[in-house]
Write a protein that holds these residues in place. Structure first.
Motif, PDB file in Angstrom:
ATOM      1  N   GLN A  44       0.937  -1.212  -0.138  1.00  0.00           N
ATOM      2  CA  GLN A  44      -0.127   0.079   0.034  1.00  0.00           C
ATOM      3  C   GLN A  44       0.824   1.265  -0.014  1.00  0.00           C
ATOM      4  O   GLN A  44       2.131   1.118   0.415  1.00  0.00           O
ATOM      5  CB  GLN A  44      -0.569   0.038   1.114  1.00  0.00           C
ATOM      6  N   ARG A  55       3.616   1.337   2.802  1.00  0.00           N
ATOM      7  CA  ARG A  55       3.248   0.719   4.151  1.00  0.00           C
ATOM      8  C   ARG A  55       4.252  -0.320   4.378  1.00  0.00           C
ATOM      9  O   ARG A  55       4.451  -1.414   4.182  1.00  0.00           O
ATOM     10  CB  ARG A  55       2.003  -0.167   3.912  1.00  0.00           C
ATOM     11  N   ASP A 380       4.485   3.285  10.378  1.00  0.00           N
ATOM     12  CA  ASP A 380       3.978   1.981  10.395  1.00  0.00           C
ATOM     13  C   ASP A 380       4.575   0.938  11.235  1.00  0.00           C
ATOM     14  O   ASP A 380       5.639   0.806  10.991  1.00  0.00           O
ATOM     15  CB  ASP A 380       4.052   1.702   8.713  1.00  0.00           C
ATOM     16  N   ILE A 382       3.970  -2.935  11.626  1.00  0.00           N
ATOM     17  CA  ILE A 382       3.119  -3.924  11.030  1.00  0.00           C
ATOM     18  C   ILE A 382       3.452  -5.169  11.640  1.00  0.00           C
ATOM     19  O   ILE A 382       4.779  -5.830  11.947  1.00  0.00           O
ATOM     20  CB  ILE A 382       3.737  -4.030   9.483  1.00  0.00           C
TER      21      ILE A 382
END
Ligand SMILES: Cc1cc2nc3c(=O)[nH]c(=O)nc-3n(C[C@H](O)[C@H](O)[C@H](O)COP(=O)(O)OP(=O)(O)OC[C@H]3O[C@@H](n4cnc5c(N)ncnc54)[C@H](O)[C@@H]3O)c2cc1C
Length: 439
Positions: A44, A55, A380, A382
């Motif tokens: 993304q 991302r 981010d 993750i």
């Protein structure tokens, strides 16, 4: 006259999008349902204030066969990283490049004090040993190969020094495998080393999100319907007529569900979701986490690393720092600089604490100059970036046909955790569905 078979694809990551395109191209009626508001799954890009934030730090390996087959690389308008990296430690930086592809950096590579002459020779012989393997991922990741070991062991067996493994391989492959201990399967090393020797790593000028955007256009052009904001709750195979019922979480009907009957379903969800939807226990659910933080620096500040990653020799701080706007000026407004720092694992510190750590690392690498104040602009964290890939994992991965009935799997977890693995899996799942429907 028989009606056209209907196939539903659950999940709009790269695997699902590629599967939808090949299914539609094969003449079936295809709908893809994605639970989020955007397709792309783990790939993304968001845009804010003229910056592009992928991302998590991610790159496209142009040598991957599925990448070449499924994407129009020219239309992606790629911006390539320079081969090699800058190795950074307090008070010192050195360049490691590929002298064949970047003759201007040949001298600094030759005299790089972080890499011994013996290691440079061993890199060359590894290049001879592994070249061409990127063309045949099936052979590298074959389940019946019995010579899997850790990356660390693979390099020890070939005589590489501790210095080479610690100063270059640990941060470089730590960034690729999200595992700095080099305990990941050596096959990831073999394959990506070969891919790096024959191609480049790059990002689309518009960000990594341009990849799923292009795949979406291609799937739609082939006739697939793509719906976002649609979460599949359950999949049930009916023995009676062989069809499959898919239950959707219907947010428009007060949390109720709606059912759709189809002839086949491709489950292209992320590994944990795919396991809970299909019950296939061999889907790997242990994930590797990473944290990427983006920084703005005003003015076009160069870190004298060109388009190369800065690798952190120390395991304290980020594993690497990426000069995004140097590689792709489109990632930042004119007269601004965008950098990112990637940390392994899910970092609990506040955004500012993380930024302070990165600032301290950069200042220690550049004692001779002011780096400028890093302004954290996006972070981010993750949890599940890749599935863990210890030696032996590829023997245990599921096959696209493993679920019961006309239910199929597509996702990186049927091959290996990468863009190549995801796209190839999507193609293989579509092929299996089309073959079975034509019987
Ligand atoms: C930070 C990071 C760095 C990476 N670096 C690289 C790299 O540099 N190079 C590389 O090759 N690979 C890299 N990877 C790995 C690569 O991105 C993935 O392997 C690949 O994108 C996985 O694609 P997929 O389609 O298999 O799964 P996913 O991208 O996980 O897609 C699954 C989709 O299914 C949807 N879904 C789940 N459940 C449901 C449901 N019930 N109903 C409807 N939809 C559902 C999800 O929302 C998601 O969109 C990286 C990944 C991350 C996150």
């Amino acid at each position: 006259m028989q009606s056209t078979p209907r196939v539903l694809v659950v999940g709009g990551g790269l695997a699902g999008l590629v599967a939808a395109r090949h299914l539609a191209g094969g003449g079936v009626t295809v709908s893809l349902l994605e639970r989020r508001d955007t397709v792309g799954g783990r790939v993304q890009t968001i845009e804010r204030d003229g910056f592009r934030f992928d991302r998590g730090f991610q790159v496209l390996f142009t040598a991957y066969p599925a990448v070449q087959r499924e994407l129009d690389l020219e239309a992606l308008d790629l911006r390539a990283f320079a081969p090699g990296a800058t190795i950074a430690r307090p008070g010192h930086r050195s360049t490691l490049s590929d002298p064949l592809r970047e003759p201007r950096a040949a001298l600094s590579t030759l005299f790089n004090p972080d890499i011994t002459v013996g290691d440079k020779r061993r890199v060359l012989s590894l290049w001879r040993e592994l070249r061409g393997r990127e063309r045949d991922p099936d052979a590298v990741f074959a389940a019946d190969r019995d010579d899997d070991s850790t990356i660390d062991q693979f390099l020890r067996d070939r005589g590489f020094s501790d210095r080479f493994r610690e100063r270059f391989v640990a941060p470089f492959y730590g960034g690729i495998t999200l595992d700095r201990s080099l305990s990941t399967s050596s096959r990831v090393f073999e394959y990506t080393f070969a891919a790096l020797a024959s191609g480049s790593t790059a990002v689309p000028a518009a960000g990594m999100g341009a990849i799923p955007a292009q795949l979406t256009d291609r799937a739609r052009a082939a006739g697939a319907t793509i719906e976002t904001g649609c979460e599949v709750d359950a999949i049930e195979h009916r023995q009676r007529d062989g069809a499959v019922t898919v239950s959707l979480d219907d947010s428009h009907s007060d949390g109720g569900t709606t059912d759709r009957d189809v002839d086949a379903v491709v489950v292209a969800a992320d590994p944990p979701a795919a396991q809970s939807l299909t019950g296939v226990s061999t889907i790997p659910t242990e994930g590797r986490a990473s944290t990427t933080q983006y920084y703005r620096l005003s003015g076009r500040t160069t870190l004298d690393t060109g388009r190369r990653l800065l690798l952190n020799v120390s395991d304290d701080g980020p594993v690497h720092v990426a000069p995004h706007s140097e590689v792709a000026p489109e990632y930042a407004p004119p007269d601004e600089t965008l950098l990112s720092a990637t940390y392994l694992g899910h970092r609990e510190e506040s955004d500012q604490e993380l930024a302070d750590r990165t600032q301290a690392a950069l200042e220690s690498w550049y004692p001779e100059r002011a780096v400028g104040e890093l302004e954290p602009v996006h972070t981010d964290r993750i949890e599940f970036a890749q599935f863990a890939q210890p030696p032996g994992v590829y023997e245990r991965l599921p096959d696209v046909r493993d679920p019961e009935g006309p239910v199929y799997l597509a996702g990186d977890y049927t091959r290996w955790s990468s863009i190549q693995g995801a796209m190839e899996s999507g193609r293989q799942a579509a092929r299996a569905v089309l073959e079975d429907l034509s019987r």
